[in-house]
Motif scaffolding. Structure first.
Motif, short mmCIF file in Angstrom:
data_model
loop_
_atom_site.label_atom_id
_atom_site.label_comp_id
_atom_site.label_asym_id
_atom_site.label_seq_id
_atom_site.Cartn_x
_atom_site.Cartn_y
_atom_site.Cartn_z
N ALA A 274 12.45 -4.34 13.15
CA ALA A 274 11.52 -2.99 13.50
C ALA A 274 11.38 -2.14 12.80
CB ALA A 274 11.94 -2.13 15.21
N ILE A 275 10.18 -2.10 12.10
CA ILE A 275 11.29 -0.74 10.43
C ILE A 275 10.84 1.00 10.88
CG2 ILE A 275 10.06 -2.36 8.97
CD1 ILE A 275 8.14 -0.70 7.61
N THR A 276 11.30 2.09 10.54
CA THR A 276 11.74 3.06 10.83
C THR A 276 10.07 3.46 9.65
OG1 THR A 276 12.37 3.91 8.27
CG2 THR A 276 13.13 3.32 10.85
N ARG A 277 9.36 4.91 10.61
CA ARG A 277 8.66 5.79 9.28
C ARG A 277 8.92 5.92 8.23
NH1 ARG A 277 6.43 10.24 14.14
NH2 ARG A 277 4.98 8.59 15.86
N GLU A 278 10.02 5.90 7.80
CA GLU A 278 10.40 6.76 6.65
C GLU A 278 10.50 5.60 6.00
OE1 GLU A 278 12.24 7.96 9.39
OE2 GLU A 278 11.86 9.08 9.49
N GLU A 279 10.55 4.20 6.47
CA GLU A 279 10.16 3.40 5.50
C GLU A 279 8.87 3.29 5.54
OE1 GLU A 279 14.32 0.88 6.43
OE2 GLU A 279 12.87 0.86 8.02
N VAL A 280 8.23 3.55 6.29
CA VAL A 280 6.06 2.96 5.94
C VAL A 280 5.98 4.33 4.82
CG1 VAL A 280 4.05 3.64 7.15
CG2 VAL A 280 5.90 2.40 8.87
N ASP A 281 6.36 5.11 4.91
CA ASP A 281 6.34 6.35 4.40
C ASP A 281 6.49 6.23 2.54
OD1 ASP A 281 5.30 8.43 5.79
OD2 ASP A 281 7.85 9.33 5.72
N GLU A 282 7.42 4.96 2.70
CA GLU A 282 8.47 4.49 0.83
C GLU A 282 7.21 3.13 0.79
OE1 GLU A 282 12.38 3.47 -0.58
OE2 GLU A 282 12.50 3.55 1.81
N ALA A 283 6.82 2.50 1.59
CA ALA A 283 6.06 1.61 1.47
C ALA A 283 4.79 2.27 0.82
CB ALA A 283 6.35 0.53 2.26
N HIS B 249 5.01 5.24 -0.13
CA HIS B 249 4.33 5.54 -1.80
C HIS B 249 4.67 4.56 -2.82
CE1 HIS B 249 6.47 8.84 -4.68
NE2 HIS B 249 6.89 7.98 -5.46
N PHE B 250 5.36 3.93 -2.50
CA PHE B 250 5.32 2.72 -3.60
C PHE B 250 3.79 1.63 -4.23
CE2 PHE B 250 9.78 2.02 -2.26
CZ PHE B 250 10.28 2.60 -3.16
N ALA B 251 3.48 1.86 -2.88
CA ALA B 251 1.70 1.25 -3.14
C ALA B 251 1.22 1.97 -3.56
CB ALA B 251 1.55 1.06 -1.79
N HIS B 252 1.20 3.16 -3.77
CA HIS B 252 -0.20 4.48 -4.23
C HIS B 252 1.03 4.31 -6.29
CE1 HIS B 252 -2.65 5.61 -2.04
NE2 HIS B 252 -1.67 6.12 -1.01
N GLU B 253 2.29 4.28 -6.43
CA GLU B 253 2.76 3.93 -7.88
C GLU B 253 2.39 2.62 -8.83
OE1 GLU B 253 4.45 6.32 -9.24
OE2 GLU B 253 3.61 7.13 -7.77
N ALA B 254 2.43 1.60 -7.73
CA ALA B 254 1.89 0.46 -8.14
C ALA B 254 0.87 0.21 -8.46
CB ALA B 254 2.50 -0.83 -7.61
N GLN B 255 -0.16 0.42 -7.60
CA GLN B 255 -1.39 0.95 -7.51
C GLN B 255 -2.36 1.13 -9.27
OE1 GLN B 255 -4.78 3.39 -6.59
NE2 GLN B 255 -5.94 1.64 -6.86
N LYS B 256 -1.50 3.02 -9.41
CA LYS B 256 -2.13 3.46 -10.52
C LYS B 256 -2.19 2.25 -11.93
CE LYS B 256 -0.37 7.78 -8.83
NZ LYS B 256 0.93 8.42 -9.04
N VAL B 257 -1.09 1.24 -12.08
CA VAL B 257 -1.50 0.41 -12.62
C VAL B 257 -1.88 -0.73 -12.29
CG1 VAL B 257 0.39 -1.04 -14.68
CG2 VAL B 257 1.53 1.13 -13.03
N TRP B 258 -1.99 -1.64 -11.97
CA TRP B 258 -2.43 -2.44 -10.60
C TRP B 258 -4.07 -2.19 -11.43
CZ3 TRP B 258 -1.54 -7.22 -10.59
CH2 TRP B 258 -2.92 -8.03 -9.52
N LYS B 259 -4.35 -1.06 -10.78
CA LYS B 259 -5.52 -0.78 -11.10
C LYS B 259 -6.59 -1.16 -12.26
CE LYS B 259 -6.29 3.88 -11.12
NZ LYS B 259 -6.41 3.95 -13.08
N ASP B 260 -6.09 -1.02 -13.64
CA ASP B 260 -6.36 -1.02 -15.59
C ASP B 260 -5.75 -2.30 -15.85
OD1 ASP B 260 -7.64 1.06 -15.74
OD2 ASP B 260 -5.35 2.38 -15.66
N ILE B 261 -5.17 -3.37 -14.56
CA ILE B 261 -4.83 -4.59 -15.09
C ILE B 261 -6.21 -5.66 -14.86
CG2 ILE B 261 -3.56 -6.73 -14.59
CD1 ILE B 261 -1.23 -5.30 -13.42
#
Ligand code: NAP
Length: 485
Positions: free
Chosen positions: A46-55, A57-69
């Motif tokens: 049962a994950i926390t809101r902070e872990e949702v925030d983290e997920a 955040h990481f998604a945005h970081e990864a997407q910046k690279v992925w969109k140009d792959i």
């Protein structure tokens, strides 16, 4: 890294974030009970809101690279995912069976269909192209202007899936989102989370860049609104019940939403129909997986001249259905939980009390509701309008095609409808007046094949699914205008 924690009794599964399997800082887990053995299949975080925030955040970081792959590069990961699913089909089917009570063979078919879905999604995306438009096709427009219209990703897609196809309906969101250059936050149904873990294990094995997908487990009632209202979510693709979908739509900020919701699909049987064939389609449409399908036939509207004959055939067919455990390949299996079985029983009781006749069924053992046919159902009974998501079919007798259309359209839902007749002109005349996303002529209501557009109108949904439609819904058009000097 291991997805599980060893335990003396049930396995505890971790959640997935930034390419890692983790225990939640909440130190809380949710027990997942099997709908038929009533034992704990496993525990999820049962994950926390902070872990949702983290997920996110990481998604945005990864997407910046992925969109140009390149598309070809993205395709490699998705093909690898499909192959892993095929390799893991037995293991995943076992979990689906235990967790949501679907027969092993149907669960295995779900996994294979998912791999096929992913492959088709890749191929469709590889063949989608933008367009260019000349300025001078509009009066006064300059020939020197050229618009280049491309499809670009939306960013981070929130994929929320229901329990009944915990792998297929999840991948039907994740695959198009990733292939079009988005990152994904995947929220499985709580009862369906372990199947979700297995599906993500397969994706993890493809070597997908870290952070692009997170599996966030926890009750929708606890983390659902937080996810939906989160500023970091750029699109929501939701499949589930109408009440949850409507709630979600009121919470979501100004972002694209695709909602696939409940249904009350009618099977309309005309007086010239091949009744035996209609009965076969109605039975398989209504009772597969105990009617826990959004596109199950959930009411039969039959012309009064042939009603007695149809009811006789249906009764005989219903009584042939196997009832019991998914482990024994039964068609009728226990419903997902006690509340669902209580609800279905309540609908049956209400109809009987108001004068419906029980043709067969109306028996219950814990979550197992025997397949039930109710005849002489009228508009004052709840079962005429409510979605049971269980093995009960009301038969409503009508005097004409017009009455069938009127009753069909009176529903708040508008997913699919079936029409059974030998007269193709009659079929089209009815189909044209039916307010649903799709109409099946002489066949059961169903979602597939998965590349067909799949649309719910009224309270059955918003936007369209189906492979190409999903790819389009997870992108937007971007116009670059070239002004030729
Ligand atoms: P549900 O109870 O509406 O749950 C669907 C998903 O929504 C689950 O992941 C649930 O999480 C989550 N959720 C709950 N509250 C939320 C919130 N406030 N914000 C965000 N997410 C939230 O539906 P279900 O019982 O799983 O599935 C059965 C329903 O789905 C039926 O009505 C069926 O017709 C419909 N369905 C429609 C289609 C279609 O394509 N039209 C296909 C399949 C099923 P939790 O499990 O943690 O609560």
């Amino acid at each position: 890294m291991s997805t599980v924690l060893t335990s003396t009794k049930a396995t505890t599964y971790k959640f997935y974030i930034k390419g890692e399997w983790r225990e939640s800082k909440s130190s809380q887990t949710i027990d997942i009970y099997s709908p038929y053995s009533h034992e704990v299949v496993g525990k999820v975080q049962a994950i926390t809101r902070e872990e949702v925030d983290e997920a996110i955040h990481f998604a945005h970081e990864a997407q910046k690279v992925w969109k140009d792959i390149s598309l070809q590069e993205r395709a490699k990961y998705l093909y690898a995912w499909a192959n892993e699913l095929v390799d893991m089909q037995e293991e995943i089917a076992e979990i689906i069976m235990k967790e949501v009570g679907k027969s092993r063979s149907d669960a295995q078919k779900e996994v294979i269909r998912t791999a096929e879905f992913i492959r088709y999604t890749v191929e469709e995306a590889l063949h989608m192209h933008g367009e260019s438009m000349r300025g001078d096709s509009f009066p006064g427009g300059a020939a020197s202007k050229l618009a280049i219209v491309q499809r670009v990703p939306l960013g981070v897609v929130l994929a929320v899936a229901p329990f009944n196809y915990p792998v297929n309906l999840a991948a039907a969101k994740v695959a198009p989102a990733l292939m079009t250059g988005n990152a994904v936050i995947f929220k499985p149904a709580t009862q369906g989370s372990i199947s979700g873990v297995k599906m993500i294990e397969a994706l993890d094995k493809s070597g997908l860049p870290k952070g692009l997908i997170s599996l966030v487990t926890g009750r929708g009632s606890i983390i659902g609104d937080y996810l939906v209202e989160h500023d970091g979510i750029n699109m929501i693709s939701f499949t589930g019940g109408t009440n949850t979908g409507v709630h979600l739509a009121t919470k979501a900020k100004m972002i694209p939403l695709v909602l696939e919701l409940g249904g009350k699909d009618p099977g309309i049987v005309c007086d010239d129909a091949d009744l035996k064939e209609a009965a076969v389609q109605i039975i398989s449409g209504a009772f597969s997986y105990s009617g826990q399908r959004c596109t199950a036939i959930k009411r039969v509207l039959v012309h009064e001249n042939v009603a007695d004959e149809l009811v006789k055939i249906l009764k005989a067919e219903v009584e042939k259905l196997s009832v019991g455990s998914p482990e024994h390949e039964s068609t009728i299996v226990p419903l997902i939980d006690k509340a669902s079985a209580d609800f279905v029983e309540g609908l049956i009781d209400d109809a009987i009390q108001k004068g419906a006749t029980v043709v067969t069924g109306n028996k219950r053992e814990r979550n197992l509701i025997y397949p039930t046919l109710l005849d002489h159902v009228t508009g004052n009974m709840d079962v005429a309008w409510e979605e049971p998501f269980g093995p009960v079919v009301p038969i409503i007798r009508v005097k004409s095609d017009e009455e069938a259309i009127q009753v069909a359209n009176k529903s708040e839902f508008g997913l699919q409808a079936s029409i059974f007749t030998k007269d193709i002109n009659r079929a089209f005349a009815i189909a044209n007046k039916i307010e649903t996303g799709s109409v099946q002529i002489n066949g059961r209501t169903e979602r597939g094949p998965d590349h067909f557009p799949f649309i719910g109108v009224k309270k059955s949904g918003m936007g369209a699914q189906g492979i190409r439609k999903s790819l389009e819904s997870m992108t937007r058009e971007k116009v670059t205008v070239l002004n030729i000097q």
